[in-house]
Design a protein around this motif. Structure first.
Motif, PDB file in Angstrom:
ATOM      1  N   THR A 173       0.175 -54.767 -59.797  1.00 10.99           N
ATOM      2  CA  THR A 173       1.186 -53.659 -60.280  1.00 10.99           C
ATOM      3  C   THR A 173       0.439 -52.326 -60.556  1.00 10.99           C
ATOM      4  O   THR A 173      -0.732 -52.067 -60.861  1.00 10.99           O
ATOM      5  N   ASN A 174       1.344 -51.356 -60.218  1.00 13.58           N
ATOM      6  CA  ASN A 174       1.014 -50.008 -60.094  1.00 13.58           C
ATOM      7  C   ASN A 174      -0.170 -49.692 -59.226  1.00 13.58           C
ATOM      8  O   ASN A 174      -1.116 -48.952 -59.725  1.00 13.58           O
ATOM      9  N   GLY A 175      -0.431 -50.404 -58.250  1.00  9.91           N
ATOM     10  CA  GLY A 175      -1.553 -50.371 -57.451  1.00  9.91           C
ATOM     11  C   GLY A 175      -1.408 -49.402 -56.365  1.00  9.91           C
ATOM     12  O   GLY A 175      -0.498 -48.317 -56.313  1.00  9.91           O
ATOM     13  N   SER A 176      -2.409 -49.615 -55.303  1.00 11.21           N
ATOM     14  CA  SER A 176      -2.101 -48.727 -54.272  1.00 11.21           C
ATOM     15  C   SER A 176      -0.949 -49.050 -53.189  1.00 11.21           C
ATOM     16  O   SER A 176       0.013 -49.699 -53.626  1.00 11.21           O
ATOM     17  N   VAL A 177      -0.668 -48.124 -52.271  1.00  8.88           N
ATOM     18  CA  VAL A 177       0.223 -48.473 -51.038  1.00  8.88           C
ATOM     19  C   VAL A 177      -0.277 -49.956 -50.701  1.00  8.88           C
ATOM     20  O   VAL A 177      -1.345 -50.118 -50.007  1.00  8.88           O
ATOM     21  N   LEU A 182      -5.881 -63.097 -60.852  1.00  7.71           N
ATOM     22  CA  LEU A 182      -6.676 -61.807 -61.138  1.00  7.71           C
ATOM     23  C   LEU A 182      -5.581 -60.923 -61.322  1.00  7.71           C
ATOM     24  O   LEU A 182      -4.422 -60.744 -60.635  1.00  7.71           O
ATOM     25  N   ASN A 183      -5.860 -59.894 -62.274  1.00 13.88           N
ATOM     26  CA  ASN A 183      -4.836 -59.063 -62.625  1.00 13.88           C
ATOM     27  C   ASN A 183      -5.457 -57.572 -62.416  1.00 13.88           C
ATOM     28  O   ASN A 183      -6.452 -57.215 -63.337  1.00 13.88           O
ATOM     29  N   LEU A 184      -5.051 -56.711 -61.493  1.00 15.21           N
ATOM     30  CA  LEU A 184      -5.700 -55.395 -61.356  1.00 15.21           C
ATOM     31  C   LEU A 184      -4.591 -54.356 -61.583  1.00 15.21           C
ATOM     32  O   LEU A 184      -4.702 -53.247 -61.001  1.00 15.21           O
ATOM     33  N   THR A 185      -3.665 -54.661 -62.660  1.00 15.75           N
ATOM     34  CA  THR A 185      -2.757 -53.753 -62.853  1.00 15.75           C
ATOM     35  C   THR A 185      -3.441 -52.459 -63.266  1.00 15.75           C
ATOM     36  O   THR A 185      -4.308 -52.316 -63.945  1.00 15.75           O
ATOM     37  N   ASN A 186      -2.744 -51.278 -62.796  1.00 17.63           N
ATOM     38  CA  ASN A 186      -3.064 -49.913 -63.241  1.00 17.63           C
ATOM     39  C   ASN A 186      -4.805 -49.468 -62.718  1.00 17.63           C
ATOM     40  O   ASN A 186      -5.246 -48.673 -63.283  1.00 17.63           O
ATOM     41  N   CYS A 187      -5.301 -50.644 -62.106  1.00 15.56           N
ATOM     42  CA  CYS A 187      -6.593 -50.096 -61.654  1.00 15.56           C
ATOM     43  C   CYS A 187      -6.526 -48.935 -60.431  1.00 15.56           C
ATOM     44  O   CYS A 187      -6.635 -49.173 -59.382  1.00 15.56           O
ATOM     45  N   ASP A 188      -6.355 -47.844 -60.813  1.00 13.75           N
ATOM     46  CA  ASP A 188      -6.057 -46.679 -59.709  1.00 13.75           C
ATOM     47  C   ASP A 188      -7.079 -46.548 -58.735  1.00 13.75           C
ATOM     48  O   ASP A 188      -6.946 -45.947 -57.608  1.00 13.75           O
ATOM     49  N   ASN A 189      -8.464 -46.951 -58.946  1.00 14.84           N
ATOM     50  CA  ASN A 189      -9.350 -46.504 -57.874  1.00 14.84           C
ATOM     51  C   ASN A 189      -9.570 -47.693 -57.025  1.00 14.84           C
ATOM     52  O   ASN A 189     -10.468 -47.620 -56.237  1.00 14.84           O
ATOM     53  N   VAL A 190      -8.826 -48.683 -57.202  1.00 19.07           N
ATOM     54  CA  VAL A 190      -8.724 -49.782 -56.177  1.00 19.07           C
ATOM     55  C   VAL A 190      -7.652 -49.583 -55.310  1.00 19.07           C
ATOM     56  O   VAL A 190      -6.662 -49.747 -55.625  1.00 19.07           O
TER      57      VAL A 190
END
Lengths: 564, 674
Positions: free
Chosen positions: B288-292, B259-267
């Motif tokens: 990558t570039n996700g949340s804290v 599962l790739n959730l890179t740059n999914c800012d709203n997750v």
């Protein structure tokens, strides 16, 4: 219509006849019981007999117990045994569903209804003694079959229930519904059988009773065990023109003598509804906003009132308004006394409204279902409903859609709603159905095998070759018998093809104009002197033009080399 | 040639004794080097014929030769047209005609100038087509999608950046291609929830689903996750996917592994625990570039018993988060914390103590890391194969010796911009399996250690010595003689490198990428030896090698037949040299900035002659000098111009350069933190 005089005059006769009917019914009932030996049947009687017992206790002081006791004697041994019969679970659960269990719960309320029915029957028995035993027999045997089926079902449920301890609620509920539906139909059958004996439906009914209408859905079936009660309720009804809505039947005795009859307004209405309650009792149950007739006040506006542009008028200057809020705003201009919070407040939201009767509206158009004279009268909720209903159903449709010029409306809001969507049926399925919303199209396509969303018209026009392929395929699918259609469509596409060829100017090497085709080397295809676009044979033309395309492309190879 | 073979025909040909089957078997072993098959086919007519029949994969380098290539190779199954920028409908028609029954896969991802009609042709004629790559077909519309939907056997479909395709087209594909196993809809902006949902419902076989940068929202997630065989789901940059949707996901069977959730800012950290409780088979997770990354999120990873790899690049990772990852994950093999702010010695040390089976660790740009972490990492994770620690410049010199002492299985190490010194690298050189060694901006290194590397690390494939100033020809000589497998070398801005290094490197016959930017001592002589020795050279960067002139290019044009990419900026090349480059048939990309000896006319001639060119970087001043029809012609051939307007750059002092570079990086880092 009903004639209280009849009741008053023949009171004693009625009693006797009632008694006779009861005997008849009991006999029939026993016969059925013995003949069919249906546990369930007696089971269902159980309920009513239970109810009977209770009602008996509450009624002891009202009427003479003789007939009832006698009836009880005849059937209660059987019943008492079956109270602990192997269906206690079923009994409890079916309470909410089966009409009879309703009786069990609300027996007292129902008594009146039953009484009136029994009265009806009685009346008819008295008048029509002639009946056809042959058809009766066939009806009964039909009933027997049905009851057997039901018995099998119930015994299956019982078996299942004993096997699986924790049955799922859903399943139980489904089974209950099934059983109760079957039971209801059996009961209806039985009643209609009895009806052939006593065709009281056609005859005028003796007593207007608002409650009978109210309970019509649930207690349509006149229970002969309860017939004994009819005397009491008859006595009850004597002298009263209709029962008070607010009154509870357990205080029937009080009701009898000193009754403040509020039923005057509902009078006619309840009469008419009683008229057809026998036929509509089944379908009425579960209809939305089904207020029991009599629990509301019926108002009827005149046509002119309905069509008037304004409904609220200033008492001082006479100016009209559509909304009373606007009127109140307007009134401020007439003086300071209209500026107080009390004067500006919404008037009809006072605390006393709880005690007021709910208002429902009738359409002034006679013959309309919304007209109070109609036998299946369905009242309208608000004045706005009346206005819209009247305009939609009984007025000319004067507003025409400016887009399609075919749809007409009488309510301007409807026109506006339509115009929002008019001409937007752009989502097209391959089956030809159009949709105004994409998600509806996708739902449609997902539902049906073989359907697929079609491309918007302008796009299929723009890209010729693939579209041509598609129509060729569809014409193939349609079959060779419809060659004409196929040739038409492919010809059309070929024309588009030509158009497209000329249009593809930005990449000249991609396409060749028909002129080029003539000069170009066709390889082995010299036997086709005409350009491929003219070939008229149905779907075949697609393939031919396709294969010519390749040669055309082969021929173009040197020129593309020269280009690059 | 023809005459010769005729003469041979009359004599006895010993090769006639070899049956076709034997020749096929021989050809099966000739897969490594494309030139081998070419030589094979030139032996005799029979060999030529057998080779033509044997070839299954065809990757033409020039569009205009395609037709002939098709004639020669009748049984191609896989056609890779990624080097042919210009593929018209004619070419596609020819292809579809020739390969009606054998073509299985076609790659049109880099080609332009074909239309829906061409695609339709291929799909209708090649009935056994299984894979089709139509990425970048930006003009492909729904009618094209309808054409694709006729390929009922299609299993893999790439439609990246096909922005004109809408839900309708995708739905048609979903109806037509029921056997789809892989579908890539990256950047398909016309496709929304309805289309994706529909495809997910109709194509039950999907294994891999790429929906990066689409406008999908949570609505289509349930049906995607209900795909029974789905293994890989890529949702890079899907801003429509948010926590609310994840929270409402029902638990069900899903076989999702990657599962790739890179740059999914709203997750964010609220939604992720729901997701992890839903996709329990997951083995690779990319955030990558996700949340804290807090303790809560890390704790939710315990729902994923099969999790092997987790990428948290660019996330803010708290100390407790790292500790929780250490505690909750069971068999973590791969951890990427590149550019993660918040990674401290404390957290990382705790993590590696728990995750002893770690194989790959990426702590690039974790600037708070010191030798304490290195000590703990090397102590616990002795089976590390890959360690990337670029820009970890707080790590002391001594710590690097620990790496070599404890981690013997290292295959890949990135020490760019660290304080590693000779002792450290000598220690690391004990890792005999080392194949990739990156030592850019390591100012402390000298020849001593690199000679050691050359002696021991015989498996080395990739060596990066960017701006490692202490390196001289001696090191390169040792590397060249010790590492015969070397394929890529970067010697950019190593000022002491001279032609001698290139002479020694010419022994490495596999060398394909040579970057010698800014090595001002290098001359044309060096370039010609490389050209002579390294026949497989594909990328050559001689930017700012001021001494390289036309004489260096001429041998290149003769011998480096597979050169694809060349950077000649700031060299002393003239029109002549550039024109000579046209001889290299497969040259695709050329950067020619700030060439003093270049005239506009010469450039036009050279560009016209290099017919395979796809990308040219030129100074913006030429734009006005070129005639418009020429530009149009180049574009129609599939060549893109990139106009640059940078001023001429002079050399900078390396220390100043490094300082400014680090300062800039720090500023960016601080900005990120804010």
């Amino acid at each position: 219509m009903a004639n209280p005089t009849w009741r008053l005059g023949q009171n004693s006769d009625v009693d006797i006849e009632l008694w006779l009917l009861e005997m008849d019914f009991n006999a029939l009932e026993r016969e059925l019981k013995m003949d069919f030996k249906v546990k369930l049947y007696s089971e269902s009687w159980n309920d009513s007999s239970l109810g009977n017992d209770k009602s008996k206790s509450s009624m002891t002081n009202i009427c003479s117990q003789k007939p009832q006791l006698k009836w009880d004697d005849s059937s209660s041994p059987d019943c008492d045994m079956r109270i602990d019969s192997p269906f206690p679970k079923f009994n409890e659960q079916s309470e909410s569903l089966s009409p009879r269990s309703y009786i069990h719960d609300n027996q007292i309320k129902i008594q009146d209804q039953i009484a009136s029915q029994a009265r009806g029957m009685l009346f008819d028995v008295a008048k029509h003694k002639d009946w056809d035993p042959q058809s009766m027999l066939s009806n009964l045997s039909f009933l027997e079959q049905k009851i057997h089926q039901l018995k099998d079902l119930v015994s299956f449920i019982v078996d299942q229930g004993s096997l699986v301890a924790g049955q799922q609620d859903e399943l139980v509920a489904q089974q209950q519904q099934l059983v109760s539906a079957d039971l209801t139909s059996i009961i209806v059958q039985l009643i209609s059988t009895a009806g052939s004996l006593l065709p009281f439906v056609k005859s005028p009914l003796p007593t207007p009773s608002p409650l009978s209408g109210q309970l019509g859905g649930t207690s349509s079936v006149g229970r002969s065990p309860n017939v004994g009660m009819s005397k009491a309720s008859l006595d009850n009804n004597d002298g009263s023109k209709g029962l008070c809505n607010s009154d509870q039947n357990k205080h029937m005795i009080d009701c009898v003598s000193d009754h403040n009859c509020t039923g005057k307004t509902n009078h006619s209405h309840s009469m008419s509804s009683f008229d057809d309650h026998e036929s509509k009792d089944e379908d009425d149950v579960g209809e939305g906003d089904h207020l029991p007739p009599g629990s509301y006040e019926v108002l009827q506006l005149e046509k002119e009132e309905i069509l008037a542009p304004h409904t609220h008028f200033c008492l001082i200057c006479g100016k009209g308004f559509k909304r009373d809020a606007n009127l109140r705003m307007h009134m401020r201009g007439h003086g300071d006394e209209y500026k107080t919070p009390a004067a500006l407040a919404k008037p009809n939201k006072d605390s006393s409204s709880e005690h007021m009767l709910m208002k429902r509206y009738s359409c002034p158009f006679v013959g309309c279902k919304r007209n109070k004279e109609h036998k299946k009268f369905q009242p309208l909720k608000t004045i706005l409903c009346v206005k819209n209903h009247y305009k939609r159903t009984h007025c000319d449709k004067s507003y025409t859609c400016s887009r399609c010029h075919s749809k007409k409306f009488s309510v301007i809001a409807d026109l506006k709603t339509h115009e929002k969507h008019c001409g937007r049926d752009k989502w097209l399925c391959s089956c030809g159905t159009t949709f105004s919303r994409k998600d509806k199209l996708f739902g449609h396509v997902a539902l049906f095998q073989g359907h697929s969303p079609a491309l918007p018209f302008d796009e299929t026009k723009g890209t010729a070759v693939s579209a041509g392929g598609e129509t060729a395929e569809t014409s193939n699918r349609i079959g060779s018998t419809e060659l004409n259609v196929g040739s038409n469509s492919s010809e059309g596409n070929n024309i588009q093809n030509v158009v497209d060829v000329k249009g593809g100017a930005d990449d000249p090497a991609c396409y060749f104009s028909p002129l080029n085709l003539d000069t170009c080397n066709f390889g082995g295809f010299h036997e086709f002197p005409r350009p491929p676009f003219d070939i008229p044979e149905g779907s075949l033309s697609f393939f031919l033009s396709g294969s010519c395309d390749y040669n055309q492309n082969n021929g173009s190879a040197p020129s593309s080399d020269a280009f690059s | 040639m023809v005459k010769k073979s005729r003469v041979v025909d009359w004599e006895f040909n010993p090769f006639d004794l070899l049956s076709d089957e034997i020749l096929f078997d021989i050809l099966d072993y000739l897969d490594h080097n494309p030139f081998d098959k070419k030589s094979f086919s030139l032996v005799c007519k029979d060999f030529y014929r057998v080779e033509s029949r044997h070839r299954r994969v065809l990757k033409p380098l020039r569009s205009e030769l395609l037709i002939r290539a098709i004639d020669r190779y009748p049984s191609v199954e896989r056609l890779d047209l990624s080097s042919c920028p210009r593929i018209t409908d004619d070419s596609l028609a020819a292809i579809s005609n020739a390969y009606k029954f054998c073509l299985r896969s076609i790659d049109l991802s880099r080609s332009r100038f074909f239309s829906n009609a061409g695609v339709s042709n291929v799909v209708v004629n090649c009935k056994f087509l299984v894979e089709i790559d139509l990425s970048n077909a930006t003009e492909l519309t729904d009618s094209g999608a309808v054409a694709i939907s006729k390929a009922s056997n299609l299993e893999k479909l790439w439609l990246a950046r096909c922005k004109l395709i809408t839900d309708i087209g995708i739905a048609r594909i979903g109806i037509g291609c029921r056997k789809l196993k892989l579908i890539n809809l990256t950047w398909c902006l016309g496709v929304g929830d309805l289309g994706v949902d529909f495809v997910a419902v109709k194509c039950k076989e999907i294994r891999s689903f790429d929906l990066s940068y689409t406008t999908i929202t949570n609505k289509c997630l349930p049906s995607i996750l209900n795909l029974q065989y789905l293994e890989e789901l890529t949702l890079v940059g899907c801003l429509g996917i948010g926590d609310e949707g994840l929270a409402t996901l029902e638990k069900g069977r899903t076989s999702l592994k990657t599962l790739n959730l890179t740059n999914c800012d709203n997750v964010t950290l609220w939604g992720l625990p729901y997701l992890t409780s839903r996709v329990t088979c997951l083995s690779h997770l990319n955030l990558t570039n996700g949340s804290v990354v807090t303790e809560a999120i890390a704790n939710s990873l315990q729902n994923l018993p099969k999790l092997q790899s987790i990428k948290l690049d660019g996330c803010h990772v708290t100390c407790s988060g790292l500790e929780a990852i250490g505690n909750r994950c069971i068999l973590l093999r791969e951890l990427s914390l590149s550019k993660c702010s918040g990674v401290t010695d404390e957290g990382l040390s705790f993590l590696v103590k728990k995750q002893k089976e770690l194989r790959k660790l990426d702590i690039t740009c974790c600037r708070k890391i010191t030798q304490i972490s290195v000590d703990n990492v090397t102590k616990s994770c002795t089976s590390l194969t890959s360690l990337k620690m670029e820009s970890c410049y707080l790590i002391s010199k001594e710590a690097f010796t620990l790496i070599g002492e404890r981690c013997h299985h290292l295959e890949e190490i990135d020490l760019t911009d660290t304080e590693v010194d000779d002792a450290g690298l000598m220690s690391i050189s004990r890792c005999k399996k080392l194949s990739s060694l990156r030592l850019g901006i390591c100012y402390n290194l000298t020849d001593n250690s690199l000679i050691q590397v050359g002696k021991i690390c015989r498996e080395l494939v990739e060596l990066d010595l960017y701006r490692s100033m202490g390196i001289t020809d001696l090191s390169i000589a040792a590397i060249a003689s010790g590492c015969p497998r070397l394929e890529m070398i970067t010697l950019a801005y190593c000022k002491d490198i001279t032609d001698t290094s290139l002479v020694s490197l010419s022994k490495c016959s596999r060398l394909s990428v040579v970057e010698i930017r800014g090595c001002s001592s290098i001359s044309s002589a060096g370039i010609s030896t490389i050209a002579l020795g390294c026949k497989q050279l594909t990328v050559l960067d001689v930017k700012k090698c001021h001494n390289v002139d036309d004489a260096g290019l001429l041998p290149l044009t003769n011998f480096s037949r597979s050169l694809r990419q060349i950077n000649l900026s700031y060299c002393s090349i003239t029109d002549v040299g550039l024109l000579a480059l046209a001889n290299i048939a497969c040259l695709q990309s050329m950067t020619v900035l700030h060439l003093k000896g270049l005239s506009a006319d010469g450039l036009v001639a050279a560009l016209l002659a290099c017919s395979g060119l796809r990308k040219v970087k030129l100074h913006a001043s030429f734009k006005s000098l070129f005639p418009q029809p020429f530009l149009e012609h180049m574009e129609s051939r599939g060549c893109l111009f990139q106009w640059r307007d940078k001023p001429v750059q002079d050399g900078v002092d390396p220390w100043v350069w490094r300082h400014t570079a680090r300062m800039n990086a720090n500023i960016m880092y601080l900005l990120d933190e804010v």
